[in-house]
Design a protein around this motif. Structure first.
Motif, PDB file in Angstrom:
ATOM      1  N   ASP A 116     -25.439   6.993  43.877  1.00 57.86           N
ATOM      2  CA  ASP A 116     -25.294   6.109  44.696  1.00 57.86           C
ATOM      3  C   ASP A 116     -24.121   5.171  43.964  1.00 57.86           C
ATOM      4  OD1 ASP A 116     -24.994   4.812  47.465  1.00 57.86           O
ATOM      5  OD2 ASP A 116     -25.799   3.177  46.465  1.00 57.86           O
ATOM      6  N   LEU A 117     -24.430   4.562  42.889  1.00 57.39           N
ATOM      7  CA  LEU A 117     -23.547   3.646  42.208  1.00 57.39           C
ATOM      8  C   LEU A 117     -22.441   4.066  41.827  1.00 57.39           C
ATOM      9  CD1 LEU A 117     -23.213   0.913  40.585  1.00 57.39           C
ATOM     10  CD2 LEU A 117     -24.493   2.032  38.880  1.00 57.39           C
ATOM     11  N   VAL A 118     -22.541   5.584  41.220  1.00 58.13           N
ATOM     12  CA  VAL A 118     -21.324   6.142  40.570  1.00 58.13           C
ATOM     13  C   VAL A 118     -20.330   6.559  41.827  1.00 58.13           C
ATOM     14  CG1 VAL A 118     -20.498   8.019  39.278  1.00 58.13           C
ATOM     15  CG2 VAL A 118     -22.529   6.458  38.568  1.00 58.13           C
ATOM     16  N   ARG A 119     -20.863   7.040  42.722  1.00 57.41           N
ATOM     17  CA  ARG A 119     -20.060   7.407  43.929  1.00 57.41           C
ATOM     18  C   ARG A 119     -19.140   6.469  44.510  1.00 57.41           C
ATOM     19  NH1 ARG A 119     -23.957   9.063  49.128  1.00 57.41           N
ATOM     20  NH2 ARG A 119     -24.962   7.072  49.520  1.00 57.41           N
ATOM     21  N   LYS A 120     -19.578   5.078  44.337  1.00 57.96           N
ATOM     22  CA  LYS A 120     -19.023   3.873  44.880  1.00 57.96           C
ATOM     23  C   LYS A 120     -17.764   3.469  43.927  1.00 57.96           C
ATOM     24  CE  LYS A 120     -22.706   2.531  47.748  1.00 57.96           C
ATOM     25  NZ  LYS A 120     -23.975   1.426  47.732  1.00 57.96           N
ATOM     26  N   GLU A 121     -17.976   3.860  42.670  1.00 61.76           N
ATOM     27  CA  GLU A 121     -17.254   3.251  41.574  1.00 61.76           C
ATOM     28  C   GLU A 121     -16.236   3.950  40.805  1.00 61.76           C
ATOM     29  OE1 GLU A 121     -17.454  -0.183  41.489  1.00 61.76           O
ATOM     30  OE2 GLU A 121     -18.979  -0.326  42.750  1.00 61.76           O
ATOM     31  N   VAL A 122     -16.525   5.326  40.837  1.00 63.55           N
ATOM     32  CA  VAL A 122     -15.784   6.231  40.102  1.00 63.55           C
ATOM     33  C   VAL A 122     -15.075   6.985  41.136  1.00 63.55           C
ATOM     34  CG1 VAL A 122     -15.917   8.421  38.627  1.00 63.55           C
ATOM     35  CG2 VAL A 122     -17.406   6.786  38.193  1.00 63.55           C
ATOM     36  N   ARG A 123     -13.618   6.907  40.573  1.00 65.62           N
ATOM     37  CA  ARG A 123     -12.462   7.700  41.320  1.00 65.62           C
ATOM     38  C   ARG A 123     -11.923   8.968  40.883  1.00 65.62           C
ATOM     39  NH1 ARG A 123     -15.290   5.459  44.596  1.00 65.62           N
ATOM     40  NH2 ARG A 123     -14.852   3.848  45.973  1.00 65.62           N
ATOM     41  N   ASP A 127     -11.968   8.095  34.595  1.00 64.98           N
ATOM     42  CA  ASP A 127     -13.182   7.246  34.455  1.00 64.98           C
ATOM     43  C   ASP A 127     -14.504   8.336  33.702  1.00 64.98           C
ATOM     44  OD1 ASP A 127     -12.164   5.328  35.796  1.00 64.98           O
ATOM     45  OD2 ASP A 127     -12.652   6.280  37.759  1.00 64.98           O
TER      46      ASP A 127
END
Length: 570
Positions: A116-123, A127
Motif C-alpha cells: 500500500d505504501l509503495v503503490r502510493k509513492e512509486v510511479r 524509482d
C-alpha cells in the motif's frame, strides 16, 4: 556495569513449563520473563543479546542497499481483504475492532502494508529497484505457543520487502539478500544451512529457509554430503525409483487374507511376514472439502505439504473416522485403493508406480489383500506424484550424492513473491515505454529473538549458556571473589575500567556473595571471558582469565588482564 546495580534476577531452579534448553536457560539467566502464553518481557540481559542480532542485521541490510522504515502494527482489514488473506489466513490473525467498529488486525506480517505504501509513492521504473525493511514486533495468535522465544505469539522480526521492474531484477535482489543472510548468520557465529523451502501462507514460487542446526530443532533438513544442496523435508524431492522389493516378479492374482485387529503397518507386516516396503498405506484426507486418498509405501511417510501443492489446495486435513468409513467401506486401518468411493481422488507416491504384488487394505474390516497390482483385478491405476517425505536412502536430487537428515531451527526465510500482492492491490509502475506494469516483489524475514534462542540451543552445556562472542550480552565478566577485601575490590575495579577504556563490554561482579555462587552465575550467563580476582593476586600478583567455551584458564598479571582478555576475544 556493576552486577550489584544490574537488574539480573537469575533462578537456581528450572521453571516447570520450560521444555527446551534455550527456554530454560533464558529464564534462569534472567533474560526473559513470561507475561502470558507466548508473550515475554525482555529483561536487560536478554535485550542486550537481541540488540546484538539487530545490529548485525541492520549493518548487513544497509550494506546490501536496503533502507530502514517502521510500519504500523495495527493494520486495516481493507488491505487484507484486497489480497483475500483476511479470510484465508486463519485464526493466527488476531482480528480487532476500534471504537468506531472498524475491523483491523495485529500484524503477523506486512506485505499488504508495504505494498500500500509503495503503490502510493512509486510511479516510474526510475524509482526501482527499491528494498525497504524494518525491525519490529509481530503478533501471530499461535494455537500452541511453546519453547519460549522459539514459538511465541508476540516476537521481534526483521522483515524486508523488495520491488523490482521485472523477474531479472528480482533475481538480482534475491541473490543479494541470500548473500546478506549468509553474512548475517556467519557473523552471529552460528552453524547454519540455507535450504530450499515451501512458501506457505506468504505465497510466491521460490523460497529458502536459513536453518541453525540443532538437535532440538522443530524442522528436519535434508542436506547433501557432497554438494551444497539442502532442502526442508517438506520440499526435498524424493526418488521416483526407490529400492523396489518386488522387482522382476511376475504379477500375481490378489487374494484376501483375514487380519483380525491388525491395523498398523507394524502389526500387518508382522502378521503377514512381509517387509513394510511391500505394503501400500491408504490415507484419507479432505482437500478444500473434497476427499483424497493418498497412497505411500509402508516404510515411507506422507508429505502433506507436497500433496497440498500437487492438489493446488488451500486447505488439507486428515479425514475423520466417519468420513473414512463412508468413503472406504472400512474402519480406519483397512482402507485400500480397491473399493473406494468414486468421489475420491486417488494420488499415489511416484515410488509406488513400479511396485508389484503389494499388500493393501481390503476395504472391509479385519482383512487385507495380498498380491495386488495396478490396473488389474479391480485395482484402478492412480495418478502418481512425489508426495512422500525424503529419507536418507534417497539420493541427492542435484548430484546423486548421499543425503543426511538433520534437525534445524528456522531463523530466516526469503521468498520470491512475484506479482501476487502487487496485482491484487494495483501496485504498478510505468516502464520506459509508458506501459503500466505490476511491481515484482520479494520478501525476506529474520526472527531476532528466535536467532538468540537458536544460538543458545546450539551453544550450551550442563552449567549454562555458552554465547558465541558476537551475540554475548557482555564480553567479559570480572568476578571479585571477596569484595570486602579492599585490595581485591580495587584490582577488580581497575581491570573493569581498563576493559571499558578499551571499548569492551564488561560486567563487574561486585556482589557480596560466596565464590561458588559467582562462578555458577558466570557459567549460567555464558559470558565468553571470565577474569577471576582472588587469592592469587596477593600470592603472585596475577588473576585467572578463563574462556567460557573451553574452560581453559591462564594466570595473567593483573595489569595485563584486560589486554589478554581482549586478545582472547579476537
Amino acid at each position: 556495569m556493576y552486577y550489584s546495580r544490574y537488574f539480573l534476577p537469575t533462578l537456581k531452579e528450572t521453571p516447570a513449563d520450560a521444555e527446551t534448553a534455550s527456554h530454560r536457560l533464558m529464564l534462569r539467566a534472567g533474560m526473559i520473563r513470561k507475561l502470558a502464553s507466548g508473550i515475554y518481557t525482555y529483561l536487560p540481559l536478554g535485550l542486550r543479546a537481541l540488540r546484538k542480532v539487530e545490529n548485525i542485521v541492520r549493518e548487513e541490510m544497509n550494506r546490501a542497499g536496503a533502507q530502514e522504515v517502521l510500519l504500523p502494527m495495527v493494520q486495516p482489514a481493507e488491505l487484507w481483504q484486497e489480497t483475500g488473506r483476511w479470510d484465508r489466513y486463519g485464526k493466527e490473525l488476531l482480528r480487532i475492532e476500534d471504537r468506531h467498529g472498524r475491523a483491523a488486525c495485529l500484524g503477523p506480517t506486512h506485505e499488504e502494508v508495504i505494498t500500500d505504501l509503495v503503490r502510493k509513492e512509486v510511479r516510474s521504473y526510475r524509482d526501482l529497484p527499491l528494498n525497504l525493511y524494518q525491525i519490529a514486533t509481530k503478533f501471530r495468535d499461535e494455537i500452541r505457543p511453546r519453547f519460549g522465544l522459539m514459538r511465541g505469539r508476540e516476537f521481534i522480526m526483521k522483515d524486508a520487502y523488495s520491488f523490482d521492474a521485472d523477474e531479472e531484477g528480482l533475481d538480482r535482489t534475491y541473490q543479494a539478500m541470500y548473500a546478506a543472510y549468509n553474512r548475517i548468520f556467519e557473523r552471529c557465529g552460528l552453524d547454519f544451512r540455507p535450504v530450499e523451502a515451501d512458501t506457505g501462507t506468504i505465497g510466491g514460487d521460490t523460497s529458502h529457509e536459513f536453518m541453525v542446526l540443532a538437535e532440538t530443532g522443530e524442522d528436519v533438513v535434508a542436506a547433501c554430503t557432497a554438494c551444497p544442496f539442502g532442502a526442508n523435508v517438506e520440499l526435498a524431492p524424493s526418488s521416483p525409483t526407490p529400492s523396489d522389493p518386488t522387482a522382476g516378479e511376475a504379477e500375481e492374482t490378489p487374494r484376501r487374507v483375514e487380519t483380525p485387529g491388525r491395523r498398523t503397518v507394524e502389526e500387518v507386516t508382522a502378521f503377514l511376514e512381509v517387509p513394510a516396503s511391500r505394503l501400500v498405506k491408504t490415507l484419507l484426507l479432505v482437500a478444500d472439502g473434497r476427499p483424497v486418498a493418498a497412497l505411500v509405501r509402508g516404510d515411507h511417510e506422507l508429505n502433506e505439504v507436497k500433496l497440498q501443492r500437487h492438489l493446488g489446495a488451500d486447505t488439507l486435513a486428515m479425514a475423520d473416522e466417519a468420513t473414512v468409513r463412508r468413503l472406504t467401506g472400512a474402519p480406519v486401518g483397512f482402507a485400500g485403493p480397491v473399493r473406494l468411493d468414486p468421489s475420491v481422488r486417488v494420488v499415489a507416491d511416484h515410488g509406488l508406480e513400479s511396485l508389484r504384488n503389494f499388500v493393501c487394505g481390503a476395504g472391509e474390516a479385519d482383512a487385507h489383500l495380498v498380491g495386488v497390482n495396478w490396473g488389474a483385478h479391480g485395482c484402478p491405476r492412480p495418478e502418481f506424484a512425489d508426495i512422500r517425505l525424503v529419507t536418507e536412502s534417497d539420493p541427492c536430487p542435484r548430484c546423486g550424492g548421499r543425503l543426511e537428515l538433520k534437525r534445524g531451527i528456522e531463523v530466516g526465510h526469503i521468498f520470491k513473491l512475484g506479482t501476487k500482492y502487487s496485482e491484487a492491490m494495483g501496485a504498478t509502475f510505468l516502464d520506459p515505454d509508458g506501459k503500466e506494469r505490476p511491481l515484482v516483489m520479494g520478501c525476506y524475514g529474520i526472527g531476532v529473538g528466535r536467532t538468540v534462542a537458536a544460538a543458545i540451543e546450539q551453544n550450551h552445556d550442563a552449567d549454562g549458556i555458552v554465547f558465541p562472542v558476537p551475540l554475548a550480552p557482555f564480553q567479559v565478566i570480572v568476578s571479585v571473589m571477596n569484595v570486602r577485601d579492599g585490595a581485591l575490590r580495587a584490582a577488580g575495579e581497575e581491570i573493569y575500567r581498563a576493559l571499558r577504556e578499551r571499548g569492551a563490554e564488561a560486567l563487574l561482579d561486585d556482589r557480596d556473595e560466596r565464590a561458588g555462587v559467582k562462578f555458577k552465575d558466570a557459567d549460567l550467563l555464558g559470558i565468553p571471558i571470565r577474569i577471576t580476582v582472588g587469592r592469587k593476586l596477593a600470592e603472585t600478583g596475577s588473576v585467572e582469565v578463563t574462556r567460557r567455551a573451553t574452560r581453559e584458564t591462564e594466570d595473567v598479571p593483573a595489569a595485563q588482564a584486560a589486554q589478554r582478555a581482549l586478545a582472547m576475544l579476537a
